[in-house]
Every structure is written in C-alpha cells, then in structure tokens.
Design a protein around this motif. Structure first.
Motif, mmCIF file in Angstrom:
data_model
loop_
_atom_site.group_PDB
_atom_site.id
_atom_site.type_symbol
_atom_site.label_atom_id
_atom_site.label_comp_id
_atom_site.label_asym_id
_atom_site.label_seq_id
_atom_site.Cartn_x
_atom_site.Cartn_y
_atom_site.Cartn_z
ATOM 1 N N ARG A 117 18.226 -18.356 -1.661
ATOM 2 C CA ARG A 117 18.059 -17.092 -2.392
ATOM 3 C C ARG A 117 19.173 -16.916 -3.412
ATOM 4 N NH1 ARG A 117 16.368 -13.423 1.695
ATOM 5 N NH2 ARG A 117 14.317 -14.289 1.177
ATOM 6 N N ARG A 175 8.917 -2.192 0.549
ATOM 7 C CA ARG A 175 8.868 -3.436 -0.221
ATOM 8 C C ARG A 175 9.036 -3.179 -1.710
ATOM 9 N NH1 ARG A 175 4.050 -7.338 0.949
ATOM 10 N NH2 ARG A 175 5.369 -8.597 -0.438
ATOM 11 N N ILE A 176 8.414 -2.109 -2.202
ATOM 12 C CA ILE A 176 8.517 -1.773 -3.626
ATOM 13 C C ILE A 176 9.974 -1.467 -3.996
ATOM 14 C CG2 ILE A 176 8.021 0.049 -5.316
ATOM 15 C CD1 ILE A 176 5.701 -1.755 -5.197
ATOM 16 N N LEU A 190 12.884 -2.171 -2.439
ATOM 17 C CA LEU A 190 13.798 -3.304 -2.331
ATOM 18 C C LEU A 190 13.534 -4.341 -3.425
ATOM 19 C CD1 LEU A 190 14.066 -3.773 1.537
ATOM 20 C CD2 LEU A 190 15.612 -2.558 -0.008
ATOM 21 N N GLU A 191 12.272 -4.503 -3.804
ATOM 22 C CA GLU A 191 11.962 -5.430 -4.902
ATOM 23 C C GLU A 191 12.512 -4.907 -6.226
ATOM 24 O OE1 GLU A 191 8.015 -7.408 -7.067
ATOM 25 O OE2 GLU A 191 7.855 -6.611 -5.018
ATOM 26 N N MET A 192 12.380 -3.604 -6.466
ATOM 27 C CA MET A 192 12.916 -3.020 -7.701
ATOM 28 C C MET A 192 14.433 -3.170 -7.771
ATOM 29 S SD MET A 192 10.919 0.522 -8.634
ATOM 30 C CE MET A 192 12.003 1.391 -7.534
ATOM 31 N N THR A 229 16.362 -5.241 -6.167
ATOM 32 C CA THR A 229 16.711 -6.655 -6.316
ATOM 33 C C THR A 229 16.528 -7.101 -7.755
ATOM 34 O OG1 THR A 229 16.115 -7.126 -4.014
ATOM 35 C CG2 THR A 229 16.213 -9.003 -5.524
ATOM 36 N N GLY A 230 15.455 -6.632 -8.387
ATOM 37 C CA GLY A 230 15.221 -6.965 -9.790
ATOM 38 C C GLY A 230 16.339 -6.470 -10.692
ATOM 39 N N ARG A 234 19.188 -8.827 -10.174
ATOM 40 C CA ARG A 234 18.874 -10.103 -10.827
ATOM 41 C C ARG A 234 19.037 -10.001 -12.339
ATOM 42 N NH1 ARG A 234 13.804 -10.257 -9.675
ATOM 43 N NH2 ARG A 234 13.179 -9.719 -11.796
#
Length: 326
Positions: free
Chosen positions: A22, A293-294, A296-298, A300-301, A304
């Motif tokens: 990761r 999930r939404i 944590l994905e946001m 993380t984005g 990144r």
C-alpha cells in the motif's frame, strides 16, 4: 498460446498482500477536527445541514473533548459564535472572546491537544464579510490591523497554531510580524493560502451564522476556474512566513493540492469542507452509499493527492473506523 503480459493482480490477492504494498496510509494523526464553540450556556445544538456536528457552549466542551481524546485525535480547529456582532467584528479580537475562552479551557484541561485558532472576522461581523466595509467594499489594509489583533489575542489565550482564513492580501506577513512583535515568534501560522470562492461552504455558514448580508466573497476568495493563481497565492504565503499551507475546499481541488505539493516544501493541509461532509451524510442517511467506505476512500484520496493533514468533520467517525480496522 504464448502471451506476454504483466500480472499486476499478484500483488492484490489478499488483504495482507495489499497492505504490504500500500502506497498511501491514512492515520488518526492526519486529522484536525473543527469545533464550533458558541457563547452562552447549555448550548448543544445540532447543525441542521451538518448531521452529527454541533454548536457547543463551553459547559458542553469537555464532553466533546473527552471523545476527541479517546479517539486519539490530537488537533482541533476552533470557530467562534458570539452572542453579539458589530460592523468591525470586535468579539474576534476581544481577550475574552469565545475562541479565546475555549482555547484557555482546552489548554488547561487537555494540554496535549493542539489548538488551532481560526483567525477571521466573518463570524463576528454583522455584515458577514471577512473584513471592514466602506461604501460596500471590503477594505484590505485596514482589515489587516484587526486580523493581527485577533491573532495576538488568540496566541495570548494559548493557541498553538494561528490559522488565518480571511484571504486579504498580505495577511500572512502582517500576522507573522504582529505575533513576533508581541512575543509569539514560536507560534506557527497555518495559512489558508489557497481558498476558493466555493459553493461548498453553505452548511458552514449555517453553523457559524456567517452568510454575507450583501454581495459575496468573490472579490477576495479565488475563482474556482483558476489553477496557476493558486501557486501565486501559495508562493506569496511561503515568502511571507507561513509554516503550513491550506487548500480549501478539498475534493474539487485535488489537482491544486498536487500542484502545491510539487512546488512548495511546507506541510500541506486540505480542508474537507462542510458541503463535502453534508453530501456524504445525506446520501448515507438515505441508504444510497456505504458511509464508512466512502469517507475513508475520500480521505485516502486527499492524502494520495499530496496533503499531510486533513481538516475534516468526519474526523471522529474516521478515527473510530480506523481503530476498528486494527
């Protein structure tokens, strides 16, 4: 059949394998949690357009801070909601203003917590703009004097970081000079260097009662269509003495985050603003998305894209979810 191709899926087969390779990790230390502190007593009012976020009086602040500490969140950003407003935002720089009092309370009871003080006038002016008004125009240089007073009063109260969000030209150098002169050369400035005139601020203005009473803020906040201007703003704040840079809002401006990260070597903060938060909450309440999930994905984005820290109203939920994943 002799086919030659790369087998990228080899590194995706199990959770342990995915964790091993990761590239971006999200951690509770990345979060700064905004808190709206209201002048008065026995106030715990949920913000209608921001489910799960409250206006809190000082007598309810300990309950909030206990939860923040228990989740491992180490930084909070304070916004104030005064009982009285006037045309020059007097309560912003009053030594016993609500942010100053909340700062003293937190630093006394929770000394390890980093207190970031929002330094602006819009929550304190009766016209809702971020500076002094003359003939319908927001005055730049005259407003700087009041912003410096605000920053110094917040530092006196114990704020660990001053975060000016007003977008007046020269606000960083003025506040840096004012802090230094007042004996607070050790207090860093987290500048809202790149702040766009965004429609995503709507719920915040409900929370802080800071909607402009006339016009808008397009004459001092940035045009969402502009990219190169963001670098000019960020470079100015770098030269003027900023210690952190903020890009605001978050999701629609991830390209700007990457541009700033690639060009300026300062800690970079993204503000995952109220409208972004409220859209996720509304969709989750309707059962349209998987909120955990939404979110944590946001987040993380955002990491990144290049940010080091994230100001987010999701901080408590995200911290809880990350704990559960361990």
């Amino acid at each position: 059949m002799d086919l030659q191709f790369n087998r990228h899926r080899r590194l995706r087969q199990t959770e342990n394998m995915r964790s091993l390779v990761r590239e971006t990790d999200l951690h509770v230390n990345d979060f700064i949690y905004p808190i709206f502190v209201a002048e008065g007593k026995d106030i715990k009012k949920e913000i209608k357009s921001m489910p799960g976020v409250f206006n809190l009086s000082l007598d309810h602040l300990a309950e909030e801070m206990d939860e923040v500490v228990s989740l491992g969140i180490k930084s909070v950003l304070l916004f104030g909601i005064p009982l009285e407003k006037d045309d020059c935002g007097t309560q912003a720089y009053h030594d016993h203003g609500i942010v100053q009092e909340a700062t003293r309370f937190i630093k006394e009871k929770y000394p390890e917590i980093i207190v970031v003080a929002d330094t602006c006038l819009c929550e304190y002016t009766d016209h809702g703009h971020c500076g002094l008004i003359e003939n319908g125009e927001v005055l730049n240089d005259a407003s700087l004097e009041l912003l410096v007073q605000t920053a110094v009063s917040q530092a006196k109260a114990g704020a660990d970081i001053i975060a000016p969000s007003n977008m007046m030209d020269g606000f960083t150098v003025a506040i840096r000079a004012g802090l230094d002169e007042a004996g607070f050369s050790h207090v860093p400035v987290m500048s809202y260097a790149v702040k766009y005139a965004s429609a995503f601020y709507g719920p915040f203005r409900d929370a802080a009662d800071s909607t402009p009473q006339f016009g808008d803020r397009k004459a001092y906040q940035m045009d969402p269509a502009n990219r190169l201007e963001a670098l000019r703003e960020a470079e100015s704040d770098l030269m003027e003495g900023a210690d952190f840079l903020i890009v605001k809002p978050g999701l629609p401006y991830l390209d700007i985050v990457r541009d700033v990260k690639n060009n300026i070597n300062l800690p970079l903060v993204i503000y995952n603003v109220s409208g972004e938060y409220s859209m996720v909450k509304a969709a989750a309440q309707n059962g349209w998305i998987d909120e955990e999930r939404i979110v944590l994905e946001m987040l993380t984005g955002m990491k990144r894209a290049g940010c080091d820290l994230i100001i987010t109203y999701h901080a408590k939920d995200a911290a809880r979810w990350l704990q559960e994943q361990k």
